[in-house]
Design a protein around this motif. Structure first.
Motif, PDB file in Angstrom:
ATOM      1  N   VAL A  28     -76.286 -34.913  57.636  1.00 29.72           N
ATOM      2  CA  VAL A  28     -75.210 -35.873  57.396  1.00 29.72           C
ATOM      3  C   VAL A  28     -73.854 -35.208  57.638  1.00 29.72           C
ATOM      4  O   VAL A  28     -72.930 -35.823  58.170  1.00 29.72           O
ATOM      5  N   VAL A  29     -73.761 -33.934  57.253  1.00 29.38           N
ATOM      6  CA  VAL A  29     -72.557 -33.139  57.491  1.00 29.38           C
ATOM      7  C   VAL A  29     -72.940 -32.021  58.446  1.00 29.38           C
ATOM      8  O   VAL A  29     -73.715 -31.131  58.099  1.00 29.38           O
ATOM      9  N   ARG A  30     -72.414 -32.089  59.644  1.00 30.62           N
ATOM     10  CA  ARG A  30     -72.773 -31.121  60.681  1.00 30.62           C
ATOM     11  C   ARG A  30     -71.781 -29.964  60.711  1.00 30.62           C
ATOM     12  O   ARG A  30     -70.566 -30.170  60.557  1.00 30.62           O
ATOM     13  N   THR A  31     -72.294 -28.750  60.917  1.00 31.31           N
ATOM     14  CA  THR A  31     -71.438 -27.587  61.133  1.00 31.31           C
ATOM     15  C   THR A  31     -71.289 -27.372  62.634  1.00 31.31           C
ATOM     16  O   THR A  31     -72.282 -27.195  63.338  1.00 31.31           O
ATOM     17  N   HIS A  32     -70.066 -27.401  63.118  1.00 30.49           N
ATOM     18  CA  HIS A  32     -69.835 -27.253  64.554  1.00 30.49           C
ATOM     19  C   HIS A  32     -70.250 -25.844  64.990  1.00 30.49           C
ATOM     20  O   HIS A  32     -69.841 -24.853  64.380  1.00 30.49           O
ATOM     21  N   PRO A  33     -71.054 -25.718  66.051  1.00 31.74           N
ATOM     22  CA  PRO A  33     -71.575 -24.406  66.424  1.00 31.74           C
ATOM     23  C   PRO A  33     -70.530 -23.452  66.966  1.00 31.74           C
ATOM     24  O   PRO A  33     -70.764 -22.236  66.996  1.00 31.74           O
ATOM     25  N   GLU A  34     -69.376 -23.954  67.403  1.00 29.93           N
ATOM     26  CA  GLU A  34     -68.356 -23.064  67.963  1.00 29.93           C
ATOM     27  C   GLU A  34     -67.171 -22.844  67.034  1.00 29.93           C
ATOM     28  O   GLU A  34     -66.584 -21.763  67.034  1.00 29.93           O
ATOM     29  N   THR A  35     -66.794 -23.845  66.251  1.00 35.43           N
ATOM     30  CA  THR A  35     -65.648 -23.681  65.354  1.00 35.43           C
ATOM     31  C   THR A  35     -66.055 -23.317  63.938  1.00 35.43           C
ATOM     32  O   THR A  35     -65.238 -22.815  63.168  1.00 35.43           O
ATOM     33  N   GLY A  36     -67.304 -23.634  63.566  1.00 30.41           N
ATOM     34  CA  GLY A  36     -67.762 -23.396  62.198  1.00 30.41           C
ATOM     35  C   GLY A  36     -67.264 -24.430  61.206  1.00 30.41           C
ATOM     36  O   GLY A  36     -67.553 -24.326  60.007  1.00 30.41           O
ATOM     37  N   ARG A  37     -66.551 -25.457  61.664  1.00 32.23           N
ATOM     38  CA  ARG A  37     -66.013 -26.462  60.752  1.00 32.23           C
ATOM     39  C   ARG A  37     -67.054 -27.543  60.472  1.00 32.23           C
ATOM     40  O   ARG A  37     -67.915 -27.832  61.300  1.00 32.23           O
TER      41      ARG A  37
END
Length: 293
Positions: A202-211
């Motif tokens: 439901v809440v994804r961690t962006h693989p490049e920014t970590g956000r």
């Protein structure tokens, strides 16, 4: 985590990133117009690096006056990753990588729902590069919404409720369309086997920014796994509605040969269908991404 291309205290100014290459932020959080890039040429390593960093920071980049060939559209897109072929939507004849999006009097626009592309895939897209071919005299804008901001703006108690949860995604809309067109249940079952329902955070961690960003959408998300169905059914519309908050958005007015390049992992989009019965024709190339976590 990548360092942002622009400092946040500078939105609204044209920032020179390289000789002849500038970026003009549209809002403080999402969207920037790129000047000085010819998409008819495969980008060199420096240009590709700057564009990728700008995309990570602004989630969607816009380009004007890109009178390019179909082949150039494909090759420019391929510089950013392997390209996917959409299994349900019609391609441009002779170009399986090009998704032809065409609406007119007999086929009204239907992408007017906030969504991330192909989240029903095991590996959804990194992003899409969409070019305007033919436009209505007025209308047909596209809105983009920052899913980092949508998550960060949630109350703490909602964040606690959804962090670590997964949701089920499915190509239900396309299945419905296939049935409308008379496709056999046997053929539809083949697609079900090829593209089974997917569980994504439901809440994804962006693989490049970590956000962290919200990763549920009204087009393809079915329910939150492990949550009482009534609670899921009540919570999901609230989460979907975060995309509609104006402070998280930018709005792009298309011109012929305008291009939008968005990060499907960090934003959602909404194609405004206010131009019927006029014609609106677009061509999209989609870049394969990674498994969300």
């Amino acid at each position: 985590m990548n360092k942002p291309v622009l400092e946040r205290e500078l939105p609204g100014r044209a920032i020179e990133l390289a000789k002849g290459f500038t970026l003009e932020p549209m809002t403080p959080t999402i969207g920037a117009v790129v000047r000085g890039v010819d998409m008819g040429q495969v980008p060199d390593e420096k240009t590709k690096m700057l564009l990728r960093e700008a995309l990570l920071d602004w989630k969607v980049l816009f380009f004007r006056d890109q009178d390019i060939s179909t082949e150039a559209h494909i090759e420019f897109s391929r510089a950013f990753g392997e390209l996917e072929v959409h299994p349900f939507a019609p391609p441009k004849p002779g170009y399986p990588e090009i998704l032809a999006i065409s609406h007119d009097k007999d086929k009204p626009g239907r992408e007017n729902v906030w969504h991330s592309d192909v989240t029903w895939r095991e590996i959804p897209s990194l992003g899409s590069i969409l070019r305007a071919i033919e436009l209505p005299p007025v209308g047909g804008d596209t809105l983009f919404s920052d899913m980092y901001a949508a998550y960060e703006g949630l109350p703490d108690e909602v964040k606690e409720k959804i962090d670590g949860k997964y949701a089920l995604h499915d190509f239900a809309y396309f299945r419905m369309e296939m049935r409308k067109k008379g496709m056999s249940e046997e053929k539809i079952e083949e697609f079900n086997r090829l593209y089974p329902e997917m569980e994504h955070p439901v809440v994804r961690t962006h693989p490049e920014t970590g956000r962290k960003g919200l990763y549920v959408n009204a087009a393809f998300t079915q329910y939150i796994i492990g949550m009482d169905r009534a609670e899921s059914d009540a919570l999901l519309p609230y989460l979907y509605a975060q995309a509609a908050i104006p402070e998280y958005q930018c709005r792009f007015r298309w011109e012929k040969n305008s291009v939008a390049f968005w990060d499907n992992r960090a934003c959602q989009h909404y194609a405004v269908s206010d131009y019927w019965p006029a014609v609106r024709r677009m061509e999209r190339v989609t870049i394969i991404g990674d498994r969300p976590y």
